[in-house]
Design an enzyme around this catalytic site. Structure first.
Site, PDB file in Angstrom:
ATOM      1  N   HIS A  51       0.108  -1.159  -0.041  1.00 55.01           N
ATOM      2  CA  HIS A  51       0.132   0.001   0.375  1.00 55.01           C
ATOM      3  C   HIS A  51       0.792   0.643  -0.203  1.00 55.01           C
ATOM      4  CE1 HIS A  51       0.910  -0.475   4.583  1.00 55.01           C
ATOM      5  NE2 HIS A  51       0.672   0.717   4.174  1.00 55.01           N
TER       6      HIS A  51
HETATM    7  P1  TYD Z   1      -1.712  -2.866   7.256  1.00 49.59           P
HETATM    8  O1  TYD Z   1      -1.500  -0.837   7.515  1.00 49.59           O
HETATM    9  O2  TYD Z   1      -2.751  -3.662   6.924  1.00 49.59           O
HETATM   10  O3  TYD Z   1      -0.419  -3.384   7.458  1.00 49.59           O
HETATM   11  P2  TYD Z   1       0.576  -4.107   6.824  1.00 49.59           P
HETATM   12  O4  TYD Z   1       0.771  -3.042   5.244  1.00 49.59           O
HETATM   13  O5  TYD Z   1       1.423  -3.417   7.702  1.00 49.59           O
HETATM   14  O6  TYD Z   1       0.598  -5.701   6.256  1.00 49.59           O
HETATM   15  O7  TYD Z   1      -2.842  -2.995   8.922  1.00 49.59           O
HETATM   16  C1  TYD Z   1      -3.198  -4.228   9.150  1.00 49.59           C
HETATM   17  C2  TYD Z   1      -4.005  -3.601   9.910  1.00 49.59           C
HETATM   18  O8  TYD Z   1      -3.709  -3.233  11.194  1.00 49.59           O
HETATM   19  C3  TYD Z   1      -5.493  -3.660   9.111  1.00 49.59           C
HETATM   20  O9  TYD Z   1      -6.869  -3.741   9.333  1.00 49.59           O
HETATM   21  C4  TYD Z   1      -5.784  -1.864   9.857  1.00 49.59           C
HETATM   22  C5  TYD Z   1      -4.909  -1.930  11.352  1.00 49.59           C
HETATM   23  N1  TYD Z   1      -4.290  -0.954  11.916  1.00 49.59           N
HETATM   24  C6  TYD Z   1      -4.568  -0.270  12.666  1.00 49.59           C
HETATM   25  O10 TYD Z   1      -5.465  -0.401  13.675  1.00 49.59           O
HETATM   26  N2  TYD Z   1      -3.776   0.799  13.452  1.00 49.59           N
HETATM   27  C7  TYD Z   1      -2.969   1.343  13.182  1.00 49.59           C
HETATM   28  O11 TYD Z   1      -1.924   1.848  13.436  1.00 49.59           O
HETATM   29  C8  TYD Z   1      -2.621   0.410  12.007  1.00 49.59           C
HETATM   30  C9  TYD Z   1      -1.419   0.417  11.367  1.00 49.59           C
HETATM   31  C10 TYD Z   1      -2.751  -0.535  11.316  1.00 49.59           C
END
Ligand code: TYD
Length: 141
Positions: A51
């Protein structure tokens, strides 16, 4: 380095008792820290991320073990390996990122400039590509 990214070297306070690394908002990193999170327990064969963010700035620090970060724009890409807790990878706006090859027991700390906001995410590469081509065309003029 890729545009809108950079390596930040933190101060290392070394003595016979070990190492302390201080990180101060607006001094060692270029923004006010509104949020901190950390990523642990990632199997070696898993890639996360996929992303970009429109406005969020982040600094990633690997506190233990190692991890690779692919950062890219529609025009170029770079892979940075983080394994030194005294170094941070700055990732600014509109950079696509993928994190992979997390070593066992690795801990990836993320310092973020904004609260969590799902509306700031570009979650598909297609959506990212469309906005990023415009963004970098304008910012490189
Ligand atoms: P995501 O940003 O998709 O993680 P990555 O890109 O590392 O795979 O986040 C994973 C999950 O955590 C998603 O459901 C959103 C949640 N999240 C939060 O609740 N707070 C946060 O600060 C972050 C970064 C993610």
């Amino acid at each position: 380095m890729l545009i809108n990214t950079g390596i930040i070297e933190f101060k290392k306070m070394d003595n016979e008792y070990g190492r302390l690394t201080p990180v101060e908002a607006l001094k060692d990193i270029p923004f006010e820290i509104k949020r901190v999170y950390y990523i642990t327990n990632v199997p070696y064969n898993v890639t996360r991320g996929f992303h970009s963010h429109r406005n969020l700035e982040q600094v990633l620090v690997c506190l233990n073990g190692s991890v690779k970060i692919r950062v890219k724009t529609p025009f170029e890409e770079d892979i940075v390996e983080l394994r030194d807790p005294a170094k941070g990878l700055y990732i600014g706006n509109m950079i696509w990122r993928e994190m992979f090859e997390f070593s066992e027991h690795s801990v990836l700390l993320v310092l973020a400039s904004e609260y969590y906001n799902e509306d700031d995410y570009l979650r598909t590469y297609d959506e990212y590509h469309k906005e990023a081509v415009e963004y970098f065309k304008v910012s490189q003029k």
